[in-house]
Design a protein around this motif. Structure first.
Motif, PDB file in Angstrom:
ATOM      1  N   HIS A  89       0.806  -1.223   0.000  1.00 38.43           N
ATOM      2  CA  HIS A  89       0.000   0.000   0.000  1.00 38.43           C
ATOM      3  C   HIS A  89       0.842   1.277   0.000  1.00 38.43           C
ATOM      4  O   HIS A  89       0.295   2.371   0.094  1.00 38.43           O
ATOM      5  N   TYR A 117     -12.319   3.336   8.730  1.00 36.18           N
ATOM      6  CA  TYR A 117     -11.413   4.372   8.236  1.00 36.18           C
ATOM      7  C   TYR A 117     -11.193   5.434   9.317  1.00 36.18           C
ATOM      8  O   TYR A 117     -10.063   5.832   9.594  1.00 36.18           O
ATOM      9  N   ARG A 121      -7.716   6.183  11.715  1.00 37.10           N
ATOM     10  CA  ARG A 121      -7.090   7.522  11.758  1.00 37.10           C
ATOM     11  C   ARG A 121      -6.919   7.978  13.196  1.00 37.10           C
ATOM     12  O   ARG A 121      -5.888   8.542  13.564  1.00 37.10           O
ATOM     13  N   LEU A 124      -4.155   6.070  15.013  1.00 38.92           N
ATOM     14  CA  LEU A 124      -2.787   6.346  14.534  1.00 38.92           C
ATOM     15  C   LEU A 124      -2.404   7.820  14.678  1.00 38.92           C
ATOM     16  O   LEU A 124      -1.325   8.238  14.262  1.00 38.92           O
ATOM     17  N   TYR A 134      -0.095   9.401   4.958  1.00 40.42           N
ATOM     18  CA  TYR A 134      -0.875   8.483   5.806  1.00 40.42           C
ATOM     19  C   TYR A 134      -1.818   7.524   5.081  1.00 40.42           C
ATOM     20  O   TYR A 134      -2.190   6.497   5.643  1.00 40.42           O
ATOM     21  N   HIS A 135      -2.284   7.839   3.876  1.00 43.70           N
ATOM     22  CA  HIS A 135      -3.338   7.003   3.287  1.00 43.70           C
ATOM     23  C   HIS A 135      -2.902   5.558   3.130  1.00 43.70           C
ATOM     24  O   HIS A 135      -3.675   4.638   3.389  1.00 43.70           O
ATOM     25  N   GLY A 136      -1.655   5.349   2.697  1.00 43.94           N
ATOM     26  CA  GLY A 136      -1.163   3.980   2.520  1.00 43.94           C
ATOM     27  C   GLY A 136      -1.162   3.214   3.829  1.00 43.94           C
ATOM     28  O   GLY A 136      -1.489   2.022   3.877  1.00 43.94           O
ATOM     29  N   ILE A 138      -3.100   3.837   6.500  1.00 40.88           N
ATOM     30  CA  ILE A 138      -4.489   3.601   6.922  1.00 40.88           C
ATOM     31  C   ILE A 138      -5.086   2.426   6.136  1.00 40.88           C
ATOM     32  O   ILE A 138      -5.710   1.526   6.696  1.00 40.88           O
ATOM     33  N   GLU A 139      -4.868   2.437   4.817  1.00 38.61           N
ATOM     34  CA  GLU A 139      -5.412   1.366   3.975  1.00 38.61           C
ATOM     35  C   GLU A 139      -4.836   0.011   4.363  1.00 38.61           C
ATOM     36  O   GLU A 139      -5.551  -1.004   4.382  1.00 38.61           O
ATOM     37  N   LEU A 142      -6.501  -1.152   7.556  1.00 40.88           N
ATOM     38  CA  LEU A 142      -7.883  -1.554   7.300  1.00 40.88           C
ATOM     39  C   LEU A 142      -7.950  -2.904   6.611  1.00 40.88           C
ATOM     40  O   LEU A 142      -8.786  -3.748   6.940  1.00 40.88           O
TER      41      LEU A 142
END
Lengths: 153, 715
Positions: A89, A117, A121, A124, A134-136, A138-139, A142
């Motif tokens: 990710h 989601y 967040r 973390l 951060y998106h990678g 979080i994904e 998840l």
């Protein structure tokens, strides 16, 4: 200086520490570099470890109160599914924050709550990453949460 | 969540070689390096922004057990100065400290703890001087540096005397952003048998550091070597010398390895930051919105030493008109010395500040004319064959900017109901009246060059060695975390699908690959590695013997601007990006949440889709920080918030939802069609957010980061 004996990732270690020495500094001075330090005031989470089951910023914990403690870092907390998800990710660029994120993420994944989601967040938010946005991360968390839930059903 | 739609790639998406060890905590950063018998250093710094050095008394420190030596300016022969473009920075304060945190001594002891304790025992007498902290004072008072107040002045003038029927003016200001790479500065130096010195460090540019150290140490390059350890982020903040010279001097004098690691509070003061900019804009147009004329003045606060202020000013000025067709342009730029912290390189390199200036001014014009802000940009963007508005350089084989805008606007901005306190303006723990939340959207277009430009010669070298089924890549390009080794790995694997690829540790024993900056390494070192790979393939294999091929790639030439009007073929090529932002603002308290961003970026050619997305998201995070939080405040030249408690960077809770589209319009000027991807995401995200805040609040929003008072207390 006094001597502190504890278990680090399952092995007995002996650290030298003054009363003002943080666990992070005592570990790093002894060559145990799995926990990083970027702010030394509990803001960035790069030094996160688990002490007797509780996730803490090791920069804020005096080493001398860790006598006989069971200290766990990324080395014993990382599971392969999270490692794979982080890599796929794009959760890692410079990687300096990563061991801390792994500790925070595995703690979130081990908790009873069902992660969304928004809750990822929130869980973390005590860790700073300056590279990935951060998106990678979080994904990845998840995805692992979903797969572990499925595996447990 | 994000979407990503690279149209096609022959490279596939793979995992970078450095990533698995980083996840396992097994990657060695410079602060992890240990050499048996090493000593530890700590830096004594000026507590004043401007002060005359009267005396240094090291006797008490030297009397402490475990303290080996204290180094000061007396250990550096006079006249040996640092600076990779302009040599103007002493290794230690010589007679006058010119900014808070300027190094005055370096103490070496048995442990890092002891070295820090010894700092307190060094007595320095200062005679404080009035600090020069504003551009206005700098330009009217006596220079604070013997080389004068102006680091660079640039005048660009193009076109006729037309003005336009409708004129808007704006005054814009930007803050002082820290790169905040997560790993604070750390390095080890050790003496070598030939009387030289070797450093294991974290730098964006091995060879430029080497040149500066050679000058300070008076040693030839073959006696000064640098080895890059793992680099914990950079973003421009590792282009200058901080601890390198102190460590090298200490290791040579003591004959032992010496290490130091900065604390965050001193890291803030030690490396140059993004330049605060003070800009005046005057944009003239026809009543239908066609741009006619632009007058800009840009003053950059350079701090006391030049660092990269010269090229940053160039970048700010050349991109001050954005990617728009404007027949008449006049730009006056100055980079000025002050007693504030040193300014230098940071992701976007002057183009970020200029983008905020031009994109805010365009919104004023759109509002005055009653034209949609996206439509007015669409009408005025450069098309094939146009002259670039500032340099006059012909715009050819570049991104279709109307398509870029349309692709960005075609993305639906995601909306999320605020289910968490985190998702309210101001975040957790702030009071908020739901009725006072106002939403707004903003758009901005960004442009910056990749590669150095302005006539700086530019090369990159690479060597490949094939041993059986393994290819060893030698490239001195710095892997700061941005993924250059992943890009080079992909290129080599594509040429040699049957081979394993390994990287030699980047060092000055290799030839020059240039800095990991200016979004240049994928283009430059990617082309160098491709050249070496093709050469290696063409060589006939002699069997079991290892075979090597080297290649030096040379970038297309650029030129310094005409001395009278600044125009010319300044850049090799450009990168383009569009951002659209939605913000939610508590107008009573002045609190802001960036809720969502959509972005389209021309990436030339996708080599590693995951990493491109990572660069886009990471740059947006820094753009969000710069728009609403990140500013190192320095009243009277003294930092007020140099800690992670007081200097706030976005966390996972602050990061907006992001949707991404990428265009692939290969750049014909390099063999792979590559475009840089590192900087654009940071260039216009801030400006789009500022435009959204202006739209949400109706307030002027003349500076970033936007402060609560700019909303709650502004007229």
């Amino acid at each position: 200086m006094s001597s502190v004996r504890l278990r680090l990732d399952g092995s007995p270690v002996e650290l030298e520490a003054a009363s003002s020495t943080s666990l992070l500094r005592a570990l790093r001075d002894a060559g145990h570099t799995k926990a990083q330090g970027a702010c030394e005031q509990g803001e960035c989470g790069s030094c996160l470890v688990r002490i007797d089951g509780v996730v803490q910023n090791s920069c804020l914990v005096p080493a001398t109160i860790c006598e006989d403690a069971n200290v766990e870092t990324v080395a014993s907390l990382l599971n392969q599914d999270l490692a794979d998800a982080f890599a796929r990710h794009g959760a890692v660029q410079c990687g300096f924050c990563t061991p801390g994120f792994v500790v925070a993420a595995e703690a979130a994944l081990a908790s009873a709550e069902s992660l969304t989601y928004d809750t990822v967040r929130e869980r973390l938010a005590g860790n700073i990453c300056r590279c990935t946005g951060y998106h990678g991360i979080i994904e990845a968390v998840l995805e692992v949460s979903q797969r572990r839930r499925e595996a447990n059903q | 969540m994000t979407t990503h739609s690279p149209s096609s790639t022959r490279f596939g998406t793979v995992i970078r070689p450095d990533v698995p060890p980083k996840i396992a905590g097994e990657f060695e950063y410079s602060n992890d390096v240990r050499i048996p018998g090493m000593l530890f250093g700590a830096t004594k710094r000026s507590p004043h922004a401007h002060a005359r050095l009267v005396a240094i008394d090291t006797s008490k420190a030297l009397a402490m057990s475990g303290v080996h030596r204290v180094f000061t300016h007396e250990d550096v022969p006079e006249g040996r100065l640092l600076g990779h473009i302009t040599h103007d920075q002493p290794v230690f304060v010589l007679d006058v400290a010119r900014h808070e945190g300027e190094p005055v001594a370096f103490v070496v002891a048995d442990s890092q703890e002891r070295a820090w304790q010894a700092l307190e025992a060094i007595d320095v007498s200062w005679q404080p001087l009035e600090p020069v902290t504003t551009i206005e004072d700098a330009l009217t008072k006596d220079p604070i540096h013997p080389q004068g107040t102006l680091i660079r002045e640039l005048l660009i003038e193009r076109g006729d005397d037309a003005v336009g029927e409708v004129v808007v003016t704006g005054t814009w200001e930007t803050g002082r952003q820290d790169q905040l790479f997560l790993a604070p500065e750390s390095a080890v130096a050790y003496p070598s048998a030939d009387g030289g010195v070797t450093l294991i460090l974290a730098t964006q540019d091995l060879h430029t550091d080497q040149q500066q150290l050679c000058a300070v140490l008076n040693l030839p390059p073959e006696k000064v070597h640098l080895i890059n350890s793992g680099i914990g982020g950079a973003f421009g903040g590792r282009e200058d010398i901080t601890l390198q010279a102190h460590l090298a001097i200490a290791a040579l004098a003591l004959g032992k390895p010496v290490k130091t690691t900065y604390r965050r509070s001193e890291s803030f003061l030690a490396h140059p930051k993004r330049h605060p900019a003070f800009m005046r804009y005057r944009l003239g147009a026809k009543s239908d919105g066609t741009f006619v004329s632009l007058e800009v003045s840009i003053d950059l606060d350079g701090g006391p030493y030049a660092s990269t202020s010269g090229p940053v000013l160039g970048s700010a000025c050349y991109f001050s008109a954005g990617p728009y067709r404007i027949p008449r342009v006049r730009v006056h730029g100055r980079a000025v010395r002050t007693n504030n912290p040193v300014s230098g390189a940071m992701r976007g390199f002057g183009a970020v500040q200029a983008c905020f200036g031009i994109e805010s001014t365009i919104d004023l014009l759109a509002s005055k004319l009653g034209i949609d802000p996206v439509e007015i940009r669409r009408r005025n963007v450069l098309v094939e064959g146009d002259p670039f508005p500032t340099s006059g350089q012909r715009f050819e084989d570049q991104t279709d900017l109307r398509e870029l805008i349309d692709r960005c606007m075609a993305l639906e901005l995601p909306s999320s109901p605020a289910t968490l306190d985190l998702d309210l303006p101001g975040g957790t723990g702030r009071t908020l009246m739901g009725s006072a939340v106002s939403r707004g959207e903003g758009f901005a277009l960004g442009v910056k060059n990749h590669l150095y430009g302005e006539g700086v010669p530019e090369t990159s070298w690479a060597k490949l060695t094939r041993e059986g089924n393994t290819i060893i890549v030698e490239s001195s390009a710095s892997e700061c975390g941005q993924g250059i080794q992943g890009v080079l790995d992909r290129i080599v694997r594509t040429e040699f699908p049957e081979c394993e690829v390994r990287f030699a540790v980047p060092s000055t024993w290799m030839q020059y690959s240039g800095s990991s900056s200016a979004s240049r390494q994928s283009w430059m070192s990617g082309s160098a590695v491709l050249g070496a790979a093709q050469k290696l393939k063409s060589q006939t294999s002699s069997g079991d013997e290892p075979e090597s091929a080297e290649f030096e790639y040379r970038a297309p030439a650029t030129y310094r601007g005409d001395p009278t009007n600044g125009t010319g073929d300044i850049h090799v090529s450009y990168m383009f990006v569009a951002h659209r932002a939605r913000v939610e603002v508590d107008t009573e308290l002045g609190l802001i949440r960036v809720a969502a961003i959509s972005t389209a970026q021309d990436v030339g050619r996708v080599i590693n889709a995951t990493e491109i997305r990572g660069q886009i998201l990471g740059g947006i995070a820094q753009g969000v920080g710069f728009a609403i939080n990140e500013h190192l405040d320095t009243p009277s030249g003294l930092a007020a918030n140099n800690s992670l408690t007081d200097y706030l960077v976005p966390t996972a809770a602050d990061m907006p939802l992001v949707v991404i589209d990428v265009l692939e319009q290969p750049d014909p000027r390099n063999p792979l069609g590559i475009k840089g991807v590192g900087e654009p995401s940071a260039v216009s995200s801030t400006a789009a957010i500022a435009n959204a805040i202006r739209q949400a609040t109706g307030k002027p929003i003349t500076r970033v980061p936007v402060r609560p008072s700019d909303i709650a207390l502004a007229n």
